[in-house]
Enzyme design. Structure first.
Site, short mmCIF file in Angstrom:
data_model
loop_
_atom_site.label_atom_id
_atom_site.label_comp_id
_atom_site.label_asym_id
_atom_site.label_seq_id
_atom_site.Cartn_x
_atom_site.Cartn_y
_atom_site.Cartn_z
N SER A 101 19.00 -1.46 47.73
CA SER A 101 19.24 -1.70 49.06
C SER A 101 20.51 -1.00 49.74
O SER A 101 21.55 -1.28 49.19
CB SER A 101 19.05 -3.14 49.53
OG SER A 101 17.70 -3.48 49.13
N GLN A 161 21.37 -4.42 40.44
CA GLN A 161 20.54 -3.41 40.95
C GLN A 161 20.96 -3.04 42.03
O GLN A 161 21.20 -3.45 43.28
CB GLN A 161 19.13 -4.10 41.06
CG GLN A 161 18.21 -2.96 41.85
CD GLN A 161 16.64 -3.93 41.93
OE1 GLN A 161 16.78 -5.19 41.94
NE2 GLN A 161 15.67 -3.10 42.25
N GLY A 162 21.17 -1.55 42.15
CA GLY A 162 21.93 -0.98 43.52
C GLY A 162 20.60 -0.38 44.24
O GLY A 162 20.56 1.03 44.17
N GLU A 219 8.95 -6.02 39.46
CA GLU A 219 9.39 -7.31 40.39
C GLU A 219 8.32 -8.04 41.09
O GLU A 219 8.47 -9.16 41.30
CB GLU A 219 10.36 -6.62 41.13
CG GLU A 219 11.24 -7.70 41.99
CD GLU A 219 12.34 -6.93 42.66
OE1 GLU A 219 13.13 -7.81 43.30
OE2 GLU A 219 12.28 -5.93 42.88
N SER A 238 22.70 -8.66 43.97
CA SER A 238 22.71 -10.06 43.12
C SER A 238 23.72 -9.57 42.07
O SER A 238 23.30 -8.56 41.32
CB SER A 238 21.50 -10.47 42.99
OG SER A 238 20.77 -10.81 43.87
#
Length: 394
Positions: free
Chosen positions: A133, A130-131, A248, A165
């Site tokens: 932040s 996941q991109g 989430e 992550s």
């Protein structure tokens, strides 16, 4: 809200538990089990677990069959997650793909995108990261600076992501980039699907405070992707991202609460093994009160999680109430970590194999700090609750 499970669902629980017992890697979840030091071997072990879940019929439990799922309901998914948590089953390497990207794609993606990306994700053939932040856009996600420009018939992406992550194991990244600087910052964002083997991508692993090596920096230098690799429409990325963050914040608590219960049980056992001032810690009135409060809060988390899933089943979506749950569990887990170190006392600085509990309580304390940041910091959650749940003015 009905908190009971019917006979068929309990049969599914027993089936799930038996499968897990026979398939969890030998020694997994015990203090003696050690993950491989080599990163590629660690990734291989976790990817194999994802494939084993798929082959056993426990991947995409509530997903439609046309996308490779089992066609069951969220109830069966809850049951499996609870049993997996009780047995400390591996989380797999594709957790972000399964729990965040997949439900987002089901809501906002095209049929072509769903059929292309969901089946290989479930099988463990393609791992996702996941991109979202960035170094200057963590709490304020709308402040992202990574940009995407349409050059001919392809998007060209430049910028940096951080705290990504599993990026060093991932095949794909679902990421946000700014596509219009003239619009208000919440409006000019788009969600893209980017192959991680694209020319111009650099991944730099980061070591976390607890010694884990799951985080990464990711740099995009003129990364070119097809025009159709957009989810939810151009400049609609903020709405898509809010859907992702809702999953989430709100739907992961049921699996977590079982794992928190396991950690709590470990904390109690360690309390029974240590003395302070000539008194067993577990018999001290102060510590007994603190442990009792933690136990109650874990039970509250379970019931709140069931309520959230009921809302998802009945209404098909989650509201800002998911922020209540995220704030609650992240704060509770942080307090568990603090209590763990307090129980350890002078044993706290030692985290080696020979330390009390083999460093489990220290790991909880260090890891829980990040939980109050990701998926929206505690301060952001309080703002959402105040404005969107309680109706307070900005």
């Amino acid at each position: 809200m009905d908190l009971s499970f019917n006979e068929k669902q309990e049969e599914y629980r027993q089936h799930s538990r038996e499968w897990l017992i026979h398939n969890i890697p030998k020694g997994w979840g015990t203090p003696e089990f050690e993950m491989p030091d080599d990163e590629s071997e660690r990734g291989k072990l976790l990817r194999n677990w994802d494939r084993k879940l798929y082959e056993g019929g426990f991947a995409g439990i509530s997903w439609p069959k046309e996308y490779g799922g089992q066609g069951l309901t969220h109830v069966e998914e809850i049951i499996f997650d609870e049993e997996a948590g009780k047995l400390n089953a591996p989380g797999g390497i594709n957790v972000l793909g399964k729990l965040l990207f997949a439900p987002t794609l089901m809501l906002f993606g095209t049929e072509e995108q769903k059929h292309r990306f969901l089946p290989p994700l479930l099988k463990g053939d393609e791992v996702w990261c996941q991109g979202f932040s960035e170094p200057n856009a963590g709490s304020d996600l709308a402040a992202i600076q990574t940009r995407a420009e349409l050059v001919g018939d392809r998007w060209v992406i430049n910028g940096q992501k951080v705290w990504t992550s599993f990026a060093h194991h991932a095949d794909w990244c679902f990421m946000l980039a700014r596509t219009d600087n003239e619009l208000p910052k919440h409006k000019g964002i788009t969600l893209f699907l980017v192959p991680m083997n694209s020319e111009g991508i650099t991944v730099r692993p980061l070591v976390q405070i607890n010694g884990n090596r799951d985080f990464n920096e990711v740099f995009f230098d003129n990364v070119s992707i097809p025009q159709e690799n957009v989810v939810g429409g151009i400049n609609n990325g903020w709405n898509v991202a809010m859907g992702t963050l809702g999953f989430e914040r709100g739907t992961l608590a049921l699996g977590r609460q079982v794992r928190f219960q396991n950690e709590f049980n470990t904390l109690v056992q360690i309390s029974k093994s240590l003395n302070k001032n000539g008194e067993n810690i577990s018999q001290n009135s102060y510590y007994r009160q603190q442990l009792a409060e933690l136990f109650v809060e874990i039970r509250i988390l379970r019931y709140h999680g069931l309520k959230t899933i009921s809302q998802l089943l009945n209404e098909g979506k989650l509201g800002p109430e998911a922020s209540l749950q995220k704030l609650f569990w992240s704060t509770m887990h942080l307090n568990m970590g603090k209590l763990g170190l307090e129980v350890l006392g002078e044993e706290g600085p030692y985290m080696g194999k020979e330390s009390v509990g083999r460093g489990v309580l220290q790991d909880i304390d260090l890891g829980s700090r990040g939980e109050t940041i990701y998926a929206g910091t505690s301060q952001i959650q309080k703002n959402i609750i105040a404005e969107r749940v309680l109706g307070m003015p900005r």
